[in-house]
Design a protein around this motif. Structure first.
Motif, mmCIF file in Angstrom:
data_model
loop_
_atom_site.group_PDB
_atom_site.id
_atom_site.type_symbol
_atom_site.label_atom_id
_atom_site.label_comp_id
_atom_site.label_asym_id
_atom_site.label_seq_id
_atom_site.Cartn_x
_atom_site.Cartn_y
_atom_site.Cartn_z
ATOM 1 N N SER A 21 4.219 12.936 1.803
ATOM 2 C CA SER A 21 3.633 14.291 2.385
ATOM 3 C C SER A 21 4.758 15.462 2.269
ATOM 4 C CB SER A 21 2.909 14.187 3.548
ATOM 5 O OG SER A 21 4.039 14.087 4.537
ATOM 6 N N GLU A 22 4.413 16.616 2.630
ATOM 7 C CA GLU A 22 5.457 17.426 2.774
ATOM 8 C C GLU A 22 6.760 16.990 3.448
ATOM 9 O OE1 GLU A 22 7.141 20.504 1.109
ATOM 10 O OE2 GLU A 22 4.889 20.273 1.039
ATOM 11 N N SER A 23 6.433 16.255 4.622
ATOM 12 C CA SER A 23 7.417 15.786 5.429
ATOM 13 C C SER A 23 7.973 14.299 5.293
ATOM 14 C CB SER A 23 7.364 16.223 6.933
ATOM 15 O OG SER A 23 5.837 15.575 7.365
ATOM 16 N N LEU A 24 7.067 13.531 4.597
ATOM 17 C CA LEU A 24 7.374 12.157 4.500
ATOM 18 C C LEU A 24 7.421 11.667 3.141
ATOM 19 C CD1 LEU A 24 4.408 10.885 6.704
ATOM 20 C CD2 LEU A 24 6.869 10.630 7.500
ATOM 21 N N ASN A 25 8.165 10.752 2.568
ATOM 22 C CA ASN A 25 8.373 9.865 1.396
ATOM 23 C C ASN A 25 8.817 8.543 1.714
ATOM 24 O OD1 ASN A 25 8.610 9.151 -1.020
ATOM 25 N ND2 ASN A 25 9.235 10.764 -1.816
ATOM 26 N N GLU A 26 7.805 7.762 2.342
ATOM 27 C CA GLU A 26 8.292 6.517 3.152
ATOM 28 C C GLU A 26 7.406 5.298 2.462
ATOM 29 O OE1 GLU A 26 8.014 5.003 7.507
ATOM 30 O OE2 GLU A 26 8.049 7.030 7.137
ATOM 31 N N PHE A 27 8.406 4.178 2.162
ATOM 32 C CA PHE A 27 7.921 3.096 1.691
ATOM 33 C C PHE A 27 7.492 2.157 3.151
ATOM 34 C CE2 PHE A 27 9.407 -1.467 1.530
ATOM 35 C CZ PHE A 27 8.377 -1.932 0.649
ATOM 36 N N LEU A 28 6.522 1.725 3.009
ATOM 37 C CA LEU A 28 5.874 0.750 4.073
ATOM 38 C C LEU A 28 5.879 -0.511 4.234
ATOM 39 C CD1 LEU A 28 3.113 3.447 5.064
ATOM 40 C CD2 LEU A 28 5.142 3.197 6.132
ATOM 41 N N ASP A 29 5.250 -1.090 2.998
ATOM 42 C CA ASP A 29 5.254 -2.596 2.867
ATOM 43 C C ASP A 29 5.019 -3.001 1.490
ATOM 44 O OD1 ASP A 29 4.525 -5.073 3.765
ATOM 45 O OD2 ASP A 29 2.435 -4.688 3.721
ATOM 46 N N CYS A 30 5.217 -4.377 1.403
ATOM 47 C CA CYS A 30 5.344 -4.704 -0.231
ATOM 48 C C CYS A 30 4.365 -6.073 0.053
ATOM 49 C CB CYS A 30 6.445 -5.262 -0.540
ATOM 50 S SG CYS A 30 6.650 -5.764 -2.298
ATOM 51 N N ASN A 31 3.073 -6.108 -0.598
ATOM 52 C CA ASN A 31 2.384 -7.161 -0.277
ATOM 53 C C ASN A 31 1.239 -7.423 -1.618
ATOM 54 O OD1 ASN A 31 -0.357 -8.758 0.548
ATOM 55 N ND2 ASN A 31 1.058 -8.764 2.664
ATOM 56 N N ASP A 32 0.922 -8.367 -1.889
ATOM 57 C CA ASP A 32 -0.237 -8.428 -3.058
ATOM 58 C C ASP A 32 -1.581 -7.898 -2.559
ATOM 59 O OD1 ASP A 32 1.603 -9.978 -4.561
ATOM 60 O OD2 ASP A 32 0.741 -12.079 -3.858
ATOM 61 N N ARG A 33 -1.820 -7.788 -1.411
ATOM 62 C CA ARG A 33 -3.278 -7.262 -0.951
ATOM 63 C C ARG A 33 -3.310 -5.615 -1.505
ATOM 64 N NH1 ARG A 33 -2.705 -7.502 5.400
ATOM 65 N NH2 ARG A 33 -1.322 -6.020 5.625
ATOM 66 N N TRP A 34 -2.454 -4.718 -1.473
ATOM 67 C CA TRP A 34 -2.337 -3.495 -1.708
ATOM 68 C C TRP A 34 -3.003 -3.333 -3.187
ATOM 69 C CZ3 TRP A 34 -2.998 -2.932 2.672
ATOM 70 C CH2 TRP A 34 -2.077 -3.364 3.666
ATOM 71 N N GLY A 35 -2.960 -4.369 -3.956
ATOM 72 C CA GLY A 35 -3.408 -4.272 -5.236
ATOM 73 C C GLY A 35 -4.996 -4.483 -5.347
ATOM 74 N N GLU A 36 -5.683 -4.827 -3.992
ATOM 75 C CA GLU A 36 -7.012 -5.010 -4.056
ATOM 76 C C GLU A 36 -7.712 -3.575 -3.407
ATOM 77 O OE1 GLU A 36 -7.861 -8.650 -2.039
ATOM 78 O OE2 GLU A 36 -6.097 -9.562 -2.877
ATOM 79 N N ILE A 37 -8.952 -3.246 -4.031
ATOM 80 C CA ILE A 37 -9.455 -1.959 -3.541
ATOM 81 C C ILE A 37 -9.823 -1.865 -1.936
ATOM 82 C CG2 ILE A 37 -11.710 -2.283 -4.119
ATOM 83 C CD1 ILE A 37 -11.682 0.683 -5.073
#
Length: 118
Positions: free
Chosen positions: A76-92
């Motif tokens: 966003s305008e004030s955020l550029n943040e990595f939160l997590d790394c996981n296989d499930r973020w490839g599923e809708i």
């Protein structure tokens, strides 16, 4: 907005209304920023033309693949943040659920107000 996805083409997969925002979940994304996005969830205030928040699923760098194939991040305008790394973020489904939850938290929207349009 610095770090925003530079989308060339994308296919809308789902659309939601949340309070005064429309959130569009995009797939099949081609970008000009060299990142390989699996999904993007773009939050646009009603009446505006540009998103104010992106929740992103992108391919993890090879050094991080042991922890997951996809990275989840917020931009966003004030955020550029990595939160997590996981296989499930490839599923809708898991991505949409988490992306909507995060968007509501960041924008101060009630999760109970989410309605799916498409």
């Amino acid at each position: 907005m610095q770090g925003r996805p530079l989308i060339q083409t994308a296919i809308p997969k789902r659309r939601y209304r949340i309070g005064g925002y429309v959130a569009t979940l995009l797939g099949e994304i081609e970008s000009k920023d060299g990142r390989r996005y699996r999904y993007l969830l773009a939050f646009v205030p009603e009446g505006a033309s540009e998103p104010v928040l992106y929740v992103c699923s992108e391919s993890s760098p090879s050094a991080e693949r042991a922890t997951g194939a996809y990275r989840l991040s917020l931009i966003s305008e004030s955020l550029n943040e990595f939160l997590d790394c996981n296989d499930r973020w490839g599923e809708i489904e898991p991505f949409a659920e988490q992306g909507l939850r995060l968007g509501c938290q960041v924008l101060g929207l009630p999760e109970g107000a989410i309605s799916r349009l498409l």
